[in-house]
Scaffold this motif. Structure first.
Motif, PDB file in Angstrom:
ATOM      1  N   GLU A  86       7.906 -10.084  32.107  1.00  0.00           N
ATOM      2  CA  GLU A  86       8.802 -10.354  30.978  1.00  0.00           C
ATOM      3  C   GLU A  86       8.320  -9.730  29.672  1.00  0.00           C
ATOM      4  O   GLU A  86       9.001  -9.829  28.647  1.00  0.00           O
ATOM      5  CB  GLU A  86       8.953 -11.874  30.798  1.00  0.00           C
ATOM      6  CG  GLU A  86       9.695 -12.553  31.953  1.00  0.00           C
ATOM      7  CD  GLU A  86       9.665 -14.073  31.840  1.00  0.00           C
ATOM      8  OE1 GLU A  86       8.929 -14.586  30.950  1.00  0.00           O
ATOM      9  OE2 GLU A  86      10.356 -14.739  32.633  1.00  0.00           O
ATOM     10  N   ASP A  92      -5.186 -23.158  39.240  1.00  0.00           N
ATOM     11  CA  ASP A  92      -4.844 -22.482  40.490  1.00  0.00           C
ATOM     12  C   ASP A  92      -6.087 -22.477  41.380  1.00  0.00           C
ATOM     13  O   ASP A  92      -6.979 -21.646  41.228  1.00  0.00           O
ATOM     14  CB  ASP A  92      -4.379 -21.042  40.205  1.00  0.00           C
ATOM     15  CG  ASP A  92      -3.825 -20.337  41.440  1.00  0.00           C
ATOM     16  OD1 ASP A  92      -4.249 -20.679  42.550  1.00  0.00           O
ATOM     17  OD2 ASP A  92      -2.970 -19.450  41.280  1.00  0.00           O
ATOM     18  N   LEU A 126      -3.104 -21.731  34.336  1.00  0.00           N
ATOM     19  CA  LEU A 126      -1.927 -21.065  34.907  1.00  0.00           C
ATOM     20  C   LEU A 126      -2.138 -20.683  36.370  1.00  0.00           C
ATOM     21  O   LEU A 126      -3.267 -20.546  36.829  1.00  0.00           O
ATOM     22  CB  LEU A 126      -1.603 -19.792  34.110  1.00  0.00           C
ATOM     23  CG  LEU A 126      -1.440 -19.948  32.595  1.00  0.00           C
ATOM     24  CD1 LEU A 126      -1.147 -18.590  31.970  1.00  0.00           C
ATOM     25  CD2 LEU A 126      -0.321 -20.937  32.270  1.00  0.00           C
ATOM     26  N   THR A 127      -1.013 -20.500  37.078  1.00  0.00           N
ATOM     27  CA  THR A 127      -1.082 -19.972  38.438  1.00  0.00           C
ATOM     28  C   THR A 127      -0.917 -18.455  38.385  1.00  0.00           C
ATOM     29  O   THR A 127      -0.389 -17.904  37.419  1.00  0.00           O
ATOM     30  CB  THR A 127       0.043 -20.541  39.318  1.00  0.00           C
ATOM     31  OG1 THR A 127       1.303 -20.131  38.776  1.00  0.00           O
ATOM     32  CG2 THR A 127      -0.026 -22.063  39.375  1.00  0.00           C
ATOM     33  N   LYS A 128      -1.358 -17.786  39.426  1.00  0.00           N
ATOM     34  CA  LYS A 128      -1.239 -16.328  39.495  1.00  0.00           C
ATOM     35  C   LYS A 128       0.233 -15.905  39.436  1.00  0.00           C
ATOM     36  O   LYS A 128       0.578 -14.922  38.759  1.00  0.00           O
ATOM     37  CB  LYS A 128      -1.877 -15.822  40.788  1.00  0.00           C
ATOM     38  CG  LYS A 128      -1.794 -14.316  40.988  1.00  0.00           C
ATOM     39  CD  LYS A 128      -2.777 -13.590  40.087  1.00  0.00           C
ATOM     40  CE  LYS A 128      -2.732 -12.095  40.326  1.00  0.00           C
ATOM     41  NZ  LYS A 128      -3.839 -11.381  39.689  1.00  0.00           N
ATOM     42  N   ASP A 129       1.095 -16.642  40.127  1.00  0.00           N
ATOM     43  CA  ASP A 129       2.534 -16.298  40.122  1.00  0.00           C
ATOM     44  C   ASP A 129       3.110 -16.348  38.714  1.00  0.00           C
ATOM     45  O   ASP A 129       3.920 -15.495  38.329  1.00  0.00           O
ATOM     46  CB  ASP A 129       3.312 -17.245  41.049  1.00  0.00           C
ATOM     47  CG  ASP A 129       3.040 -16.960  42.520  1.00  0.00           C
ATOM     48  OD1 ASP A 129       2.546 -15.854  42.826  1.00  0.00           O
ATOM     49  OD2 ASP A 129       3.311 -17.835  43.362  1.00  0.00           O
ATOM     50  N   PHE A 130       2.691 -17.354  37.944  1.00  0.00           N
ATOM     51  CA  PHE A 130       3.201 -17.485  36.582  1.00  0.00           C
ATOM     52  C   PHE A 130       2.668 -16.363  35.690  1.00  0.00           C
ATOM     53  O   PHE A 130       3.372 -15.849  34.821  1.00  0.00           O
ATOM     54  CB  PHE A 130       2.841 -18.849  36.001  1.00  0.00           C
ATOM     55  CG  PHE A 130       3.570 -19.175  34.725  1.00  0.00           C
ATOM     56  CD1 PHE A 130       4.950 -19.221  34.684  1.00  0.00           C
ATOM     57  CD2 PHE A 130       2.859 -19.420  33.554  1.00  0.00           C
ATOM     58  CE1 PHE A 130       5.627 -19.516  33.511  1.00  0.00           C
ATOM     59  CE2 PHE A 130       3.525 -19.701  32.369  1.00  0.00           C
ATOM     60  CZ  PHE A 130       4.913 -19.759  32.347  1.00  0.00           C
ATOM     61  N   VAL A 131       1.426 -15.957  35.921  1.00  0.00           N
ATOM     62  CA  VAL A 131       0.831 -14.844  35.171  1.00  0.00           C
ATOM     63  C   VAL A 131       1.623 -13.560  35.436  1.00  0.00           C
ATOM     64  O   VAL A 131       1.914 -12.788  34.511  1.00  0.00           O
ATOM     65  CB  VAL A 131      -0.658 -14.666  35.552  1.00  0.00           C
ATOM     66  CG1 VAL A 131      -1.208 -13.337  35.044  1.00  0.00           C
ATOM     67  CG2 VAL A 131      -1.487 -15.819  34.988  1.00  0.00           C
ATOM     68  N   LYS A 132       1.982 -13.332  36.676  1.00  0.00           N
ATOM     69  CA  LYS A 132       2.791 -12.151  37.018  1.00  0.00           C
ATOM     70  C   LYS A 132       4.157 -12.204  36.334  1.00  0.00           C
ATOM     71  O   LYS A 132       4.678 -11.183  35.887  1.00  0.00           O
ATOM     72  CB  LYS A 132       2.971 -12.067  38.536  1.00  0.00           C
ATOM     73  CG  LYS A 132       1.718 -11.661  39.297  1.00  0.00           C
ATOM     74  CD  LYS A 132       2.008 -11.597  40.785  1.00  0.00           C
ATOM     75  CE  LYS A 132       0.797 -11.114  41.575  1.00  0.00           C
ATOM     76  NZ  LYS A 132       1.068 -11.077  43.023  1.00  0.00           N
ATOM     77  N   LYS A 133       4.738 -13.409  36.272  1.00  0.00           N
ATOM     78  CA  LYS A 133       6.040 -13.590  35.627  1.00  0.00           C
ATOM     79  C   LYS A 133       5.954 -13.239  34.137  1.00  0.00           C
ATOM     80  O   LYS A 133       6.819 -12.564  33.577  1.00  0.00           O
ATOM     81  CB  LYS A 133       6.501 -15.030  35.814  1.00  0.00           C
ATOM     82  CG  LYS A 133       7.899 -15.344  35.283  1.00  0.00           C
ATOM     83  CD  LYS A 133       8.305 -16.756  35.716  1.00  0.00           C
ATOM     84  CE  LYS A 133       9.713 -17.096  35.239  1.00  0.00           C
ATOM     85  NZ  LYS A 133       9.781 -17.322  33.791  1.00  0.00           N
ATOM     86  N   ILE A 134       4.877 -13.690  33.489  1.00  0.00           N
ATOM     87  CA  ILE A 134       4.667 -13.382  32.063  1.00  0.00           C
ATOM     88  C   ILE A 134       4.557 -11.872  31.870  1.00  0.00           C
ATOM     89  O   ILE A 134       5.141 -11.306  30.940  1.00  0.00           O
ATOM     90  CB  ILE A 134       3.406 -14.092  31.535  1.00  0.00           C
ATOM     91  CG1 ILE A 134       3.597 -15.612  31.547  1.00  0.00           C
ATOM     92  CG2 ILE A 134       3.070 -13.624  30.123  1.00  0.00           C
ATOM     93  CD1 ILE A 134       2.328 -16.393  31.229  1.00  0.00           C
TER      94      ILE A 134
END
Length: 376
Positions: free
Chosen positions: A206, A168, A195-203
């Motif tokens: 969840e 990222d 990883l991207t920040k958006d994907f980290v937030k998604k993890i």
């Protein structure tokens, strides 16, 4: 059966370090979370921000079912980071305390605590960065107490670990890790590097980490907080009133409380003037700050930058620079600034009168006369 590798993860109470710890657990490592208290500060409601962050970090450990530790480096932070910050400002320079904190606190004090006190095989943080080592290679590294001094590298031959940019590019934090030692980098894992920040937030969303997901991202200097920077710094440094002077006609445009409060290239808010003026030079003897109108003024540009002693991540200057006295590189002087092509040069550059300091380099454009703008 081999025991699980032990990774000690620094937890700030934010989403990035929480997800870093989660990903380490998923890889099957034995993970321990550690919260570092580096600064005693109260928010606008009189609540200690560090205590709140510590509670959030502890809750992350409960959710992930991993051990939690808290350590205080308030004294070390004051001596190695904040005092350095004030000393540099008094000299008219603008240090980056995040870089110094990573060097002295997170990747020195915390690193040694994790290895020596908690028996860590490796440490991890939530930084968006990568190294040239895979996890298994990190675990193979041993902490070697090396002799200090000029010839210490003769006692061992090891390939240098490279610090690499994160996937990222917007979140990449290698700028803030640029003075971390080889010893620490060898034993560090950056789980968020790919990883991207958006994907980290998604993890986080969840995996029941909503309490850190909802927090505002920390920006700026931690010990200043929401206070006006000028008011904060003048609590520690004596005001030194002086004038704002136009670089064009030497006209006095206004007054300020201290020349050390301003950074070259910074927008200067001058009372009574509507148009923006920008800092070009500072005279520490007289206390004057010279300013120029608009961002495209010629005085705001330079074609040469000279450093003091350089920190090389690999501990030694690149072979090309040693051999040829110059080399091409990509350069940025500010986080998230686009990388630009420049030439590093050792020794004296044509047109430079002063002898360079030991270990110093000069930086200029490949073409020579083309100019680089000061940051503002």
């Amino acid at each position: 059966m081999l025991a699980a590798r032990h990774v000690v993860c620094a937890l700030s109470g934010g989403v990035d370090s929480a997800v870093a710890a989660l990903l380490l657990r998923r890889r099957g490592y034995q993970v321990t979370g550690v919260f570092m208290k580096n600064w005693d500060s109260l928010d606008e409601h009189g609540v200690c921000a560090a205590d709140r962050d510590c509670e959030d970090a502890y809750k992350v450990c409960q959710i992930l079912d991993i051990p939690f530790h808290q350590v205080s480096y308030v004294k070390e932070y004051w001596n190695d980071v904040f005092s350095d910050f004030l000393n540099e400002y008094e000299k008219g320079r603008t240090p980056n305390p995040d870089i110094v904190c990573n060097k002295h606190i997170k990747f020195s004090c915390f690193f040694h605590y994790a290895v020596d006190n908690l028996g860590a095989d490796a440490i991890a943080t939530g930084h968006y960065a990568r190294t040239s080592l895979e996890d298994e290679e990190v675990f193979e590294q041993k902490h070697i107490k090396r002799p200090e001094g000029l010839f210490r590298n003769r006692f061992e031959v090891r390939n240098a670990v490279k610090l690499l940019q994160a996937a990222d590019s917007f979140k990449d934090q290698t700028f803030f890790l640029s003075q971390v030692s080889q010893d620490a980098l060898r034993r560090t894992i950056f789980p968020l590097g790919g990883l991207t920040k958006d994907f980290v937030k998604k993890i986080a969303a969840e995996n029941r980490l909503h309490h850190v997901l909802q927090k505002k991202e920390s920006m700026g200097i931690c010990f200043v907080g929401k206070r006006k920077f000028e008011n904060f710094i003048l609590q520690y440094l004596q005001p030194r009133p002086g004038n704002f002077i136009s670089i064009e006609d030497n006209k006095v445009l206004g007054t300020h409380k201290g020349w050390f409060l301003y950074t070259l290239g910074q927008k200067a808010k001058i009372g009574g003037l509507r148009e923006p003026w920008y800092v070009v030079e500072k005279d520490g003897t007289k206390g004057d700050v010279f300013v120029a109108p608009w961002t495209d003024h010629p005085a705001l540009y330079r074609d040469l930058l000279r450093t003091s002693r350089v920190h090389w991540i690999a501990e030694e200057p690149p072979a090309t620079l040693v051999r040829d006295k110059m080399m091409e590189c990509h350069f940025r002087f500010r986080h998230q600034m686009a990388l630009v092509r420049r030439v590093l040069q050792r020794g004296r550059v044509p047109g430079q009168w002063e002898d360079p300091a030991v270990g110093a380099i000069c930086l200029h454009t490949p073409e020579g006369p083309e100019q680089s703008q000061l940051g503002h």
